[in-house]
Write a protein that holds these residues in place. Sequence first.
Motif, PDB file in Angstrom:
ATOM      1  N   LYS A  58      -7.517  10.454   9.868  1.00  8.45           N
ATOM      2  CA  LYS A  58      -6.465  11.057   9.042  1.00  8.45           C
ATOM      3  C   LYS A  58      -6.316  10.335   7.698  1.00  8.45           C
ATOM      4  CE  LYS A  58      -3.646  12.967  12.803  1.00  8.45           C
ATOM      5  NZ  LYS A  58      -2.317  12.963  13.459  1.00  8.45           N
ATOM      6  N   LYS A  59      -7.256   9.445   7.400  1.00 12.50           N
ATOM      7  CA  LYS A  59      -7.313   8.710   6.130  1.00 12.50           C
ATOM      8  C   LYS A  59      -6.158   7.731   5.958  1.00 12.50           C
ATOM      9  CE  LYS A  59     -11.029  10.960   4.971  1.00 12.50           C
ATOM     10  NZ  LYS A  59     -12.349  10.320   5.049  1.00 12.50           N
ATOM     11  N   LEU A  89       0.827  -1.211   0.000  1.00 14.46           N
ATOM     12  CA  LEU A  89       0.000   0.000   0.000  1.00 14.46           C
ATOM     13  C   LEU A  89       0.862   1.263   0.000  1.00 14.46           C
ATOM     14  CD1 LEU A  89      -2.837  -1.072   2.466  1.00 14.46           C
ATOM     15  CD2 LEU A  89      -3.158  -0.395   0.083  1.00 14.46           C
ATOM     16  N   GLU A  90       1.910   1.247   0.810  1.00 14.99           N
ATOM     17  CA  GLU A  90       2.740   2.442   0.893  1.00 14.99           C
ATOM     18  C   GLU A  90       3.549   2.659  -0.389  1.00 14.99           C
ATOM     19  OE1 GLU A  90       4.752   2.481   4.711  1.00 14.99           O
ATOM     20  OE2 GLU A  90       2.907   3.263   5.632  1.00 14.99           O
ATOM     21  N   SER A  91       3.815   1.591  -1.130  1.00 18.91           N
ATOM     22  CA  SER A  91       4.473   1.753  -2.434  1.00 18.91           C
ATOM     23  C   SER A  91       3.548   2.462  -3.423  1.00 18.91           C
ATOM     24  CB  SER A  91       4.892   0.394  -3.003  1.00 18.91           C
ATOM     25  OG  SER A  91       3.766  -0.339  -3.487  1.00 18.91           O
ATOM     26  N   LEU A  92       2.238   2.441  -3.124  1.00 22.45           N
ATOM     27  CA  LEU A  92       1.239   3.123  -3.952  1.00 22.45           C
ATOM     28  C   LEU A  92       0.887   4.506  -3.412  1.00 22.45           C
ATOM     29  CD1 LEU A  92      -1.179   0.094  -4.516  1.00 22.45           C
ATOM     30  CD2 LEU A  92       0.519   1.000  -6.127  1.00 22.45           C
ATOM     31  N   GLY A  93       1.563   4.900  -2.330  1.00 21.45           N
ATOM     32  CA  GLY A  93       1.322   6.220  -1.769  1.00 21.45           C
ATOM     33  C   GLY A  93       0.198   6.293  -0.758  1.00 21.45           C
ATOM     34  N   VAL A  94      -0.238   5.137  -0.235  1.00 17.88           N
ATOM     35  CA  VAL A  94      -1.315   5.111   0.759  1.00 17.88           C
ATOM     36  C   VAL A  94      -0.696   4.959   2.145  1.00 17.88           C
ATOM     37  CG1 VAL A  94      -3.387   3.914   1.551  1.00 17.88           C
ATOM     38  CG2 VAL A  94      -2.896   4.055  -0.903  1.00 17.88           C
TER      39      VAL A  94
END
Length: 244
Positions: free
Chosen positions: A131-132, A98-103
Amino acid sequence: MSKPVLDASVTYRRVMLKISGEALMGDQGFGLHPPTVQRIAQEVKSVHDLGVEICMVIGGGNIFRGLAGSAQGMERTTADYMGMLATVMNALAMQSALESLGVFTRVISAIPMDQVCEPYIRRRAVRHLEKKRVCIFAAGTGNPYFTTDTAATLRANEMACQAIFKGTKVDGVYDKDPKKHADAKRYETVSYDECLAKHLGVMDASAIALARDNNLPIIVFSLDEPGGFRGILRGEGTYTRVQG
């Protein structure tokens, strides 16, 4: 990075996504299949982009299943704790994808392990959602003898989720296994009590009873259908709704 604003077309503001550990192993018989993890992360991102606040619980059956270990002679409590640790590994893999996708994502464990993830503190987790940030709840409830289905339902209630989305390999709940029976019929809606009475296999009995007692709907859909998670949140697609 600006926070996504809730899309006017979506049905729910905050949801719980429950998937099995087996969903992460693709066509392999064991472990993690990175392309599959990335594909599921893309599905989650597509919903996050709608402004929906997302909780997740991922099982650990692709690495270790406590009940199976117990059946082979391992002491049940130890086997269940090993299964909880497997869910942490899956949660970290999903966080990375997810964080590799900017989430922005937080892994929150019922068993404290501060060097790899946060301990479960309800108010802090709620703040992450506000904070999404996607919150992945790992290590089940932190107790043996409880499944990740029950953990997902418990956390969904604690986080005030409006529905549980159960991602499976079929597009809903059927009266019998559709892979084995061509005449299997899919339910559009089914009651909690009918799920329990007919052993429909949506979730384990404790999870369904907890959802029923708190009037929390369960949406069963196919995780293998591209765009399915996003579509259902916008009132499209094929699924079964479990409700009172």
